[in-house]
Write a protein that holds these residues in place. Sequence first.
Motif, mmCIF file in Angstrom:
data_model
loop_
_atom_site.group_PDB
_atom_site.id
_atom_site.type_symbol
_atom_site.label_atom_id
_atom_site.label_comp_id
_atom_site.label_asym_id
_atom_site.label_seq_id
_atom_site.Cartn_x
_atom_site.Cartn_y
_atom_site.Cartn_z
ATOM 1 N N LYS A 247 -10.529 10.050 9.221
ATOM 2 C CA LYS A 247 -11.140 9.636 10.199
ATOM 3 C C LYS A 247 -10.564 7.711 9.999
ATOM 4 C CE LYS A 247 -12.795 7.886 14.346
ATOM 5 N NZ LYS A 247 -11.900 7.625 15.552
ATOM 6 N N ALA A 248 -11.305 7.319 9.002
ATOM 7 C CA ALA A 248 -11.393 6.751 8.025
ATOM 8 C C ALA A 248 -10.452 5.589 7.961
ATOM 9 C CB ALA A 248 -12.678 6.268 6.576
ATOM 10 N N LYS A 249 -9.520 6.834 7.377
ATOM 11 C CA LYS A 249 -7.955 6.326 6.864
ATOM 12 C C LYS A 249 -7.428 6.127 8.145
ATOM 13 C CE LYS A 249 -6.145 5.893 3.839
ATOM 14 N NZ LYS A 249 -5.970 4.078 3.537
ATOM 15 N N GLU A 250 -7.815 6.565 9.165
ATOM 16 C CA GLU A 250 -6.706 6.623 10.535
ATOM 17 C C GLU A 250 -7.279 4.824 11.535
ATOM 18 O OE1 GLU A 250 -7.925 9.511 13.190
ATOM 19 O OE2 GLU A 250 -6.955 10.697 12.686
ATOM 20 N N LEU A 251 -8.720 4.545 10.925
ATOM 21 C CA LEU A 251 -9.575 2.960 11.439
ATOM 22 C C LEU A 251 -8.929 2.025 9.934
ATOM 23 C CD1 LEU A 251 -12.563 4.248 12.164
ATOM 24 C CD2 LEU A 251 -11.073 3.453 13.813
ATOM 25 N N GLY A 252 -8.156 2.311 8.988
ATOM 26 C CA GLY A 252 -7.489 1.280 8.633
ATOM 27 C C GLY A 252 -8.340 0.983 6.763
ATOM 28 N N PHE A 253 -9.187 1.754 6.621
ATOM 29 C CA PHE A 253 -9.960 1.897 5.484
ATOM 30 C C PHE A 253 -9.832 2.098 4.460
ATOM 31 C CE2 PHE A 253 -13.439 1.800 8.870
ATOM 32 C CZ PHE A 253 -13.930 0.910 8.540
ATOM 33 N N PHE A 254 -9.614 1.350 3.483
ATOM 34 C CA PHE A 254 -9.466 2.308 2.171
ATOM 35 C C PHE A 254 -10.456 2.941 1.679
ATOM 36 C CE2 PHE A 254 -9.987 2.643 -3.045
ATOM 37 C CZ PHE A 254 -9.299 2.521 -3.304
ATOM 38 N N VAL A 255 -10.343 4.833 1.157
ATOM 39 C CA VAL A 255 -11.201 5.341 0.748
ATOM 40 C C VAL A 255 -11.002 5.767 -0.334
ATOM 41 C CG1 VAL A 255 -11.967 7.999 1.171
ATOM 42 C CG2 VAL A 255 -10.704 6.469 3.484
ATOM 43 N N ASP A 256 -12.630 5.840 -0.862
ATOM 44 C CA ASP A 256 -13.363 5.818 -2.617
ATOM 45 C C ASP A 256 -14.049 7.039 -2.427
ATOM 46 O OD1 ASP A 256 -14.283 5.435 -4.856
ATOM 47 O OD2 ASP A 256 -15.833 4.355 -3.677
ATOM 48 N N THR A 257 -13.459 7.847 -3.020
ATOM 49 C CA THR A 257 -14.423 9.479 -2.673
ATOM 50 C C THR A 257 -14.515 9.895 -4.699
ATOM 51 O OG1 THR A 257 -12.425 10.266 -1.046
ATOM 52 C CG2 THR A 257 -13.912 11.870 -2.164
ATOM 53 N N HIS A 258 -16.223 9.909 -4.152
ATOM 54 C CA HIS A 258 -17.001 10.399 -4.635
ATOM 55 C C HIS A 258 -17.680 12.082 -4.911
ATOM 56 C CE1 HIS A 258 -20.963 9.418 -7.443
ATOM 57 N NE2 HIS A 258 -20.336 10.365 -8.169
ATOM 58 N N LEU A 259 -16.219 12.502 -6.322
ATOM 59 C CA LEU A 259 -17.106 13.915 -5.921
ATOM 60 C C LEU A 259 -18.383 14.514 -7.452
ATOM 61 C CD1 LEU A 259 -13.489 15.330 -6.968
ATOM 62 C CD2 LEU A 259 -14.690 14.858 -4.807
#
Length: 454
Positions: A51-63
């Motif tokens: 969803k975040a990518k569809e809105l054009g955001f850079f996504v930063d995933t913290h595992l």
Amino acid sequence: MGKNISISYLDAKNVNDFFESLKDLKVWIHVDVMDSKFVKNNGVDMKYIKKAKELGFFVDTHLMVEKPFEDEYIDKAIFYGTDSLTIHQEIDDFELVLDKLNIVKKQEESEGKKLQIGIAVKPNTDIKVLEKYKTKFDLLLLMSVEPGLGGQKYIEKTNEKIKEARKLFKDKIIQVDGGINFDTFIFPYISGCDSFVMGSYFSKSKDVVSSYQALEILIQLEECPKKLNVDFEKRILQIVPGGYGFEDILIGISSPELRKFANKFYKVVSLNTLHYFLNSNVHEHRKFALFSLSKMAKSKNVNLKEIVEFVDDNLEKINNWDLTDEVSPNVIGKYLLTLSDKEKVEKLNIYFNSKKFWINRIGIVSCLALARAGDYMICESVAKKYMYSDNHLLQKAVGWLLREVYKKHPSEIVSFLKENNKDKKIGKFVISYACEKMTQNEKNEIKNNVKGDN
């Protein structure tokens, strides 16, 4: 902004609505993934990466997970389209996981996709252990709270860790995560941080745009020249142990610089944004907010009542003489001029009924606008309330008010001071300030009528 904000949706009640509120801001989306093993908590639903990518955001995933590959967290994150993947140095088989992640990165690049690799460390982990992995990561995430729970207090020693990281890893993105809000943001910023993970500051905000604007302005304010003699100014404003301003922080920006800064922003800044500054412990932040409100009050087509209500809602932080004396005549006083005499008295009584002397002073100094407009009857009534006060700051305010009335009604003020000093001694600061512009004959006339020593 020159720096990057990565917003966590960990505490968001409605993620879709939260993303929508952020879509016009230049921010990253931070995805907090937990497995109840590495930390004692569960993280967010990773499907929102898509969803975040569809809105054009850079996504930063913290595992924050013990087995990123075995439990398929990395596969899921890449499938949903994450731009960055951060693993913890403290997990078992860290080196093996990091090497495998670099293989995945090369595979992604061969398909024309970019993947950023990050390494996160807990607050007590020494970052020097990462030097041998310099070529294998792009981002260093420094935890400024213990990982796993939102809303924790920022660990101040993180600032020194950021400075050390900046020296050791000059070409890496230095990110900080935990306890970052309006009050703590500037410390990692000036320490050299590039990316700031922020969660509850935004997810609990009623107006995320204003919250973001507050940070933008905060950064630019930090860049203002700091040429003030801080030690001298602290004495003047009683920002000393036992002084009335002892809880304040002074950073050294002069009033002329702050006024210039306010002139730049007052047309675009919102009251919601100014709320952050007006409730800051940094003295210059509050002064900037009040300078901005003064400029707003002078603007055409302004809702002056709304501005005054905003001031009234934040009276507790208008608690030094330079602050009261800015907002009182320029905002509240200007509003008083629009009211009937009855309404003026009712409004002023809000300030006079308070048990806090700063709020009393706000009421007194607001009457300067009435004095300058020639309305001296209410001013004399107000002066009479406080001219015998033991509080020197209230005495000075009354004296200042009477001095302004004197400019338009000199004989009335001379008579007023003579008459009210007969049976009870007027405060010495009232007499001193009120008589400042008088002729020597007028001063003598008052002094000759004074009972006792003033």
